[in-house]
Design a protein around this motif. Structure first.
Motif, PDB file in Angstrom:
ATOM      1  N   LEU A  23      19.932  22.506  57.228  1.00 28.37           N
ATOM      2  CA  LEU A  23      21.074  22.116  57.844  1.00 28.37           C
ATOM      3  C   LEU A  23      22.469  22.571  58.065  1.00 28.37           C
ATOM      4  CD1 LEU A  23      22.317  19.164  58.490  1.00 28.37           C
ATOM      5  CD2 LEU A  23      24.157  19.259  56.630  1.00 28.37           C
ATOM      6  N   LEU A  24      22.737  24.098  57.522  1.00 24.83           N
ATOM      7  CA  LEU A  24      23.570  24.456  58.273  1.00 24.83           C
ATOM      8  C   LEU A  24      23.045  25.989  58.589  1.00 24.83           C
ATOM      9  CD1 LEU A  24      26.199  24.253  55.236  1.00 24.83           C
ATOM     10  CD2 LEU A  24      25.950  22.634  57.227  1.00 24.83           C
ATOM     11  N   ASN A  25      21.740  26.330  58.657  1.00 23.09           N
ATOM     12  CA  ASN A  25      21.379  27.860  58.861  1.00 23.09           C
ATOM     13  C   ASN A  25      22.225  28.897  58.267  1.00 23.09           C
ATOM     14  OD1 ASN A  25      19.347  28.830  60.498  1.00 23.09           O
ATOM     15  ND2 ASN A  25      20.843  29.558  61.935  1.00 23.09           N
ATOM     16  N   HIS A  26      22.325  28.972  56.834  1.00 26.20           N
ATOM     17  CA  HIS A  26      22.966  29.200  55.854  1.00 26.20           C
ATOM     18  C   HIS A  26      22.530  28.996  54.631  1.00 26.20           C
ATOM     19  CE1 HIS A  26      26.720  32.178  55.936  1.00 26.20           C
ATOM     20  NE2 HIS A  26      26.320  31.939  54.623  1.00 26.20           N
ATOM     21  N   PRO A  27      22.190  30.731  54.579  1.00 21.88           N
ATOM     22  CA  PRO A  27      22.078  30.373  52.736  1.00 21.88           C
ATOM     23  C   PRO A  27      22.321  30.329  51.679  1.00 21.88           C
ATOM     24  CG  PRO A  27      20.691  32.182  53.531  1.00 21.88           C
ATOM     25  CD  PRO A  27      22.392  32.200  54.255  1.00 21.88           C
TER      26      PRO A  27
END
Length: 427
Positions: A23-27
């Motif tokens: 969703l956030l394009n972040h690990p």
């Protein structure tokens, strides 16, 4: 912890981490802690920090309520990532975190994802397809205040965990389950259940002595869901981000029909329904209207046309562009705010963006700056547009990463030439 219970909690945290990362394009990852009775010390990892808690109601056969709590800094951080805020902006927000409307709305979006994964984990691990998990209200406050609110509805088990967000400080997370789900559905260890037995005995002793015992607490200790967790709105509809967004659109005169989250956009009169919405949009309160029926049916740009995202909160401007571009060489989507645009951009490949300079929730120059810095959108051409912009605004927009600037009202031929120039090589 029993094997079935451990499998469930590990599966839940893995699903939640993967879903938020996408969703956030972040690990993002969740690390599991211990499952124990929910007592005042259970919230000690939060210190005195403000906590925001999602609620979810699980239906029969293992009815009960689940809470998912984050501390304020993690709430603010998740909201900033949702809005594609650059690192310096994130640092600024974390220096003075607030649970304002923007962060509350972002937390609702995160909550939709987490409750969806909770629902999947419960079904898959209990093997009960009829179980359904519904998102409820969000409650918030200091740890002691929240403990009182939650404990008033009965006993809970607390799964302590931590959330790790790449490049940022990790923080505590708690998952609270009503006993029916843990004991009946997932078969907790005897020593865990023993706490519940002793608690029930104490209640019975208190009742025998005539001490006041909360009816709500007694009922919910047996697994009845908390009514507030799924309370309807005044109109009798579930109060979800999607229904609130629809109400907001009606209040501002936006002619688009209400959208139910998780379903396709309402078709125009005489057009066939599009069928189920793409899975990636199932939890979004953003509403997207492709310009043609064929595009709705394709639901994934199957015809290969370049995709243009129009981001403008002016109804007239969007209507004019829809008239000009409908059925043409571009597949056109609309967003009425930066927040809607940022949600859409995380799930779709875009070939160009036509961006209003004066959005109500974010200045177009700052939006350009965020698009230029984000790895998934830094190469997407952006055309800024505005009525009577200052020379300084035009210069700042181009410096922020915009490829061009158009003045409203648009000259149709000039607009078409600009769009053709930046999308002709799109693949």
């Amino acid at each position: 912890m029993s094997k079935s219970l451990h499998t469930f909690t590990a599966d839940l945290l893995t699903r939640a981490g993967k879903a938020l990362s996408e969703l956030l394009n972040h690990p993002i990852a969740f690390k599991e802690g211990e499952l124990a009775p929910f007592l005042e010390p259970s919230l000690a990892p939060f210190g005195e920090a403000f906590i925001a808690c999602l609620t979810a109601a699980v239906t029969e056969p293992c009815a009960g309520t689940v809470y998912i709590g984050f501390d304020l800094k993690r709430v603010v951080l998740l909201g900033a990532l949702l809005e594609m805020v650059p690192p310096e902006g994130i640092a600024e927000r974390l220096s003075d975190p607030k649970f304002d409307k923007d962060n509350a709305d972002a937390f609702e979006e995160v909550g939709n994802i987490l409750v969806g994964k909770l629902d999947e984990a419960i079904r898959d691990n209990l093997g009960a397809a009829k179980i359904h998990t519904k998102k409820g209200e969000t409650i918030s406050g200091a740890p002691a205040e929240l403990f009182g609110k939650i404990h008033a509805h009965g006993d809970y088990y607390c799964l302590a965990a931590t959330v790790e967000i790449e490049g940022q400080e990790g923080g505590p997370v708690c998952f609270l389950f009503q006993p029916s789900l843990v004991e009946e559905g997932l078969q907790a260890d005897p020593e865990i259940s023993q706490w519940r037995i002793s608690t029930a005995v104490k209640r019975e002793d208190a009742a025998a002595r005539g001490d006041a015992v909360s009816t709500a607490a007694t009922n919910n200790a047996k697994g009845a869901p908390v009514a507030a967790a799924t309370g309807p709105t005044a109109e009798g509809q579930q109060d979800t981000p999607g229904t609130r967004a629809a109400s907001d659109r009606r209040a501002t005169g936006d002619p688009r029909p209400p959208i139910v989250p998780g379903t396709a956009d309402q078709p125009a009169d005489g057009e066939p329904a599009a069928g189920p919405a793409p899975a990636t949009m199932a939890t979004s309160d953003a509403t997207w209207r492709p310009c043609t029926t064929a595009a709705r049916v394709a639901a994934g740009n199957a015809d290969g046309r370049p995709v243009l995202l129009v981001v403008d909160d002016d109804i007239t401007t969007r209507a004019i562009l829809r008239t000009w571009l409908d059925g043409g060489d571009l597949l056109v989507y609309e967003a009425v705010s930066w927040r809607e645009a940022s949600i859409f951009l995380r799930h779709h490949r875009i070939d160009a963006i036509l961006l209003d300079l004066y959005l109500h929730d974010l200045n177009g120059i700052e939006a350009c700056h965020r698009l230029h810095l984000h790895p998934t959108t830094r190469d997407v051409p952006v055309i800024l547009c505005a009525s009577h912009p200052s020379r300084e605004a035009v210069v700042q927009g181009l410096k922020a990463g915009a490829m061009d600037f158009l003045i409203k009202p648009f000259d149709r031929q000039r607009l078409m030439e600009k769009l053709e120039a930046i999308t002709v090589t799109a693949v």
